[in-house]
Every structure is written in C-alpha cells, then in structure tokens.
Motif scaffolding. Structure first.
Motif, short mmCIF file in Angstrom:
data_model
loop_
_atom_site.label_atom_id
_atom_site.label_comp_id
_atom_site.label_asym_id
_atom_site.label_seq_id
_atom_site.Cartn_x
_atom_site.Cartn_y
_atom_site.Cartn_z
N VAL A 195 0.85 -1.20 0.00
CA VAL A 195 0.00 0.00 0.00
C VAL A 195 0.89 1.24 0.00
N ASP A 196 0.61 2.18 -0.87
CA ASP A 196 1.34 3.44 -0.93
C ASP A 196 0.83 4.36 0.18
N PRO A 197 1.65 4.67 1.19
CA PRO A 197 1.18 5.48 2.32
C PRO A 197 0.79 6.90 1.93
N LYS A 198 1.15 7.31 0.71
CA LYS A 198 0.81 8.66 0.26
C LYS A 198 -0.31 8.66 -0.79
N ALA A 199 -0.98 7.53 -0.92
CA ALA A 199 -1.98 7.39 -1.98
C ALA A 199 -3.20 8.27 -1.76
N GLU B 271 -5.10 11.60 0.74
CA GLU B 271 -4.80 12.76 1.58
C GLU B 271 -5.03 12.47 3.06
N ALA B 272 -5.85 11.49 3.34
CA ALA B 272 -6.08 11.05 4.72
C ALA B 272 -6.47 9.58 4.68
N LYS C 84 4.13 6.29 7.63
CA LYS C 84 5.34 6.68 6.90
C LYS C 84 5.05 7.74 5.84
N GLY C 85 3.78 7.80 5.40
CA GLY C 85 3.42 8.76 4.37
C GLY C 85 3.16 10.15 4.89
#
Length: 519
Positions: free
Chosen positions: A91-95, A97-98, A121-122
């Motif tokens: 999973v991309d932790p920055k995918a 905004e919340a 981490k994002g």
C-alpha cells in the motif's frame, strides 16, 4: 452540507487483513472471516461521500497473500500469527490525503497497528475508529494514529476529517480523542441511523459478502448485502461494550430500512444480513411491533431473504415483549415468530444465530434471558415457522463453569436438538461454541482481570472466540477449550454443513458442491 472545493479530498478507508493462528499441526484456530459483508464500511463510505469527501475502499482482506508476524504460546503449543489478504507493505502510504482505519475486533489489533505504522510513513493523517480502538486506544496511538473516533453513531465523522485535512470546519469537533490526550465530548444526541445517507449501488456492491462469520451459503443466496437498522441497546449486560457508547437506542423507520433493502436488491444482493442484535428493541416503543412486521413483510415483497447472524433477543419475541416484570408473559408471539424466522423456500429467514441459555433453575445472570423451558418452547416455535438453518451459540468459560455444569449443558443441547429435529427432520442445527472474549472497560473484563481468571494477555488470543483465554473457578482455560471443541461436535452430522476453519461451510443437501468448500 458538503465541502465547497474544486476537488474533493481523498480518503482511503482501510479494511485490515484477517488473522490466522496456526498450531504446529497446521490447524488454524481462527475462522478467517475474509468474505463477510463489510457492514460498517457501507455506512461509512456513504456518509463520507455524502459529506463531500472522495472516500474509497482499500480492501486488504481481499486477497490470498499470507505473512507470519509473530508467535504466541497457547495450550502448551506455539501458535504462528499470520495475516491473510493483501500485502500491507504494497500500500502506498501517500496514496490518499487522509486515511481511515476500522479496528472493531481485539484479535485484529496487532494487524491494524501494523497497517497504521506503515501508513504513518506517508505523513498523512490517520483517523481510527471501531470498538477495539475505543476500548484500548493506546496501541493505536503508539502505532501512529492521529485521532480516535469515540462516537459510534457517525456524528463525529465530517468534523474530524475536515479538521485533519485542514478544511473549514462545518461544526465543532466532537466525540474524538487525540494522541496528546485532548478529548472532545461526544455530540448529544447521537446521529440516528434514520439519518445515515443511503449508499450508492457501487458502494453497496463493494460491501457485499459471500459468507458471514464462517457460514457459507447456497449459491442462490449469494452475494450477501447488509443493513444496520438500529444502534444501541436497552440492556446493560456486563460483557457488552454497547452501553458505554452513549448512543441510546436509535432505529430506522420501516420506510428507511426498506429503502436500504431495496438498494441491496438493486445492486444485486440475493440475501441480506440484518446485523443489529437489538432489532427487536423497537418493540418496547409504541407501534414497534407493527414496525417489525412492516419491515419483514416488505423484505418478502421485494424477494429479499433475511439472515439474522447476531442473535435476536428471544424474550422480546414473547407476548411480554421483553419487559422484565415478575409476571411477564413468556409465551411466544407466534405472528412475530413467523415474521422473523418463517421461511417458505424462497423468502423469509433462511439462517438465524440463536443465543443459547443455560438449562438451570434460579440463575439469571442477565435480565434478558429466558428460563430454559420457555427458551426451548420459543425454539420449537421458530423451527415450526420453517427456519432451515439454526446456529446455536453457546458461551463457555463463565466464571462458575465446571465439568458438571458443562456436561449438563451438553446433555440439554443434545435433547433440545433431538426435540427440534423431531419437528423438522431437515433442520440444520449446529452448535457454535464460543469462549468468553472479554472486552476492556466492561464489568466482565474488570472482574476477570482482577480475579486473575484472565490467563492469556495476547490480544490475538483474547479477542478470538475460538481460543479460550480465561480460567473459571473450577476449570483451566485449557479445559474450557476442550469443552469448546466437544460441544462444537454436536450437529456435525447434519448433511448440509461441513467444518470450515472452525466455522461452517454450506453445501446443497444431497449434492456437496465442492466449489463452495475450501480445504
């Protein structure tokens, strides 16, 4: 009111992977509920989308990846902790905004915290909700949660996501707890299920299931939709967290409940789980009995079979309506029984979980239970109404349980099963034997911890109904577990049901459809 923005803020709503506990022989001591309808997610997705957020499902149960993440000693053996679904680290932790993470069950606490730690981490805010996070917020904050939502009604959702996303607030913060200890009181009154926004067809489909708590259904009942028609409870049982939520008892009108059912139908559901175990709470209010009849009749009229997986309170289906007067009439309300548990082969109720009572005289630890004879009489009425599948839920490991007490319980269940099968020889009667799984903050938790009866501290074991963690005053937790296994054997010879990871697998009578059975 919705947010005014050219682009709706994105929120990833995470359904965390499933826990498995494997012994050295490869036996999994958890039911691995990966295909349940996503009950709270349907309500949450619809609510946030109605609030102007671009909320999307991140379904980490939906997959076959497995990864070991720890061990625990139980009954003298080492159990491997495994999560199953999709790989957390992909999973991309920055995918988004919340993030929103649901943590309802203690057994998934460690997995949920692994997910939160990865997402942190994002650098995006992480809003955590659910029963276990409310009961034990510390592990979630340690993992990196930004805030925990304390309001189970949904009344806090828009305000807290406005806040963490830096948007102009529509209303003051309420019903949330921050990592630094700052707490905002819950809004009063709580949001009524009547006011929950209806889901889109897409959201309803995303939240369909193909089983409920291990029970798998015939193909013509799949997929399974869900509806949460009420929240709260009029009871204050010592094992239950619901009285601590402060919601009171709130319910949808029949018209609103039938709108939810119609959406499940239009989206393609072939049956629907009615999740709230206090659906019958409405009977305490003027016109409540008519509401029950209107909802169940409406479900039949649109061709939607209902499943009752959480144990309706049988006392409320009597002529006394569940009121605890000394001379309350405990005779089954036959019209109500037919409406709730009747089945004509196509519509009505196909499956119901029924909470067992103890066959004892003069012991009433909870106000809602029926005396044994009246309990058995109610079950006879339910079976005569045509219910095809009855899951009989037995709790073992009560503080006073002994070999003698549980042996008496076993004999009584065997007699009851034989009695019910004499009414309907085709009845599928299965025993779901659960051990006490105490919830922090409840009177039961306080008693078991202070008395030293809670023997296992690991949340993966304590939170599981299939892995006993408490001694009784007469039995070790190992002996309680042995009784669990023994009681679960009752009814295993019923022809439609096969063992499935400690739960049940349904196949057609006389034609075991191997495509429905997983090894």
């Amino acid at each position: 009111m919705t947010l005014t923005s050219d682009k709706a803020p994105t929120i990833g709503l995470v359904e965390v992977p499933t826990l498995g506990l494997y012994d050295p022989n490869g036996k999994n001591w958890t039911p691995m509920f990966k295909r349940n309808p996503l009950l709270s997610k349907q309500v949450l997705l619809a609510h946030l989308q109605a609030g102007g957020f671009d909320a999307q499902m991140v379904h980490l149960k939906d997959g076959d990846y497995e990864e070991e993440f720890g061990h625990v000693t139980w009954k003298g053996a080492t159990l491997r902790k495994v999560y199953s679904g999709k790989r957390i680290w992909d999973v991309d932790p920055k995918a988004y905004e919340a993030w929103g993470v649901t943590a309802n069950f203690m057994q998934e606490q460690q997995i949920a915290c692994m997910v939160i730690k990865h997402l942190a981490k994002g650098g995006k805010p992480i809003v955590v909700g659910g029963s276990d996070a409310i009961a034990t917020p510390e592990p979630y904050f340690q993992a990196g949660a930004t805030v925990i939502v304390l309001d189970k009604s949904g009344g806090a959702n828009w305000a807290i996501f406005d806040h963490v996303l830096g948007k102009p607030p529509r209303e003051p913060l309420n019903g949330v707890l921050f990592a630094d200890g700052t707490k905002y009181a819950k809004r009063n009154p709580a949001l009524n299920p009547q006011d929950w926004p209806l889901p889109s067809l897409e959201v309803a489909r995303q939240c369909f299931g193909t089983e409920y708590s291990g029970e798998r259904f015939l193909e013509d009942l799949l997929p399974i939709g869900s509806i949460f028609s009420d929240i709260g409870c009029d009871r204050t049982c010592d094992f239950c967290q619901t009285p601590t939520y402060g919601t009171g008892y709130r319910r949808m009108t029949p018209q609103r409940a039938l709108e939810w059912l119609a959406i499940q139908k239009e989206a393609g559901a072939k049956s629907t789980v009615m999740v709230a175990d206090q659906f019958l709470g409405r009977i305490l209010f003027p016109g409540g009995r008519d509401e029950i009849l209107e909802i169940t009749r409406g479900a039949r009229e649109i061709g939607m079979p209902l499943l009752w997986p959480n144990g309706l309170e049988l006392r409320k289906a009597t002529l006394g309506r569940g009121r605890n007067y000394d001379h309350s009439d405990l005779t089954p309300d036959e019209e109500l029984v037919e409406a709730l548990w009747g089945w004509d082969g196509k519509v009505g109720s196909f499956l119901a979980y029924v909470p067992a009572e103890r066959p004892v005289v003069g012991k009433q630890p909870y106000a809602k239970i029926l005396p044994w004879q009246q309990h058995a009489n109610m079950l006879r009425s339910i079976v005569r109404a045509g219910l095809p599948v009855l899951i009989y839920g037995v709790i073992v490991g009560l503080a006073q349980d002994s070999h003698e007490e549980l042996s008496y319980l076993e004999d009584s269940i065997l007699d009851l099963r034989q009695d019910l099968k004499s009414i309907n020889p085709d009845l599928e009667f299965q025993v779901a034997s659960y051990s006490i799984s105490p919830i922090p903050g409840t009177p039961q938790w306080n008693y078991l911890t202070k008395s030293g009866l809670l023997r296992i501290q690991d949340p993966s074991v304590v939170g599981e109904f299939w892995t006993a963690s408490c001694d009784t005053h007469h039995l070790s937790y190992e002996e309680v577990s042995d009784w669990q296994v023994r009681l679960a054997e009752i009814g295993k010879d019923d022809s439609k049901l096969l063992n499935y990871h400690g739960g049940l697998t349904m196949v057609s009578k006389g034609n075991p459809q191997e495509t429905l059975v997983q090894s």
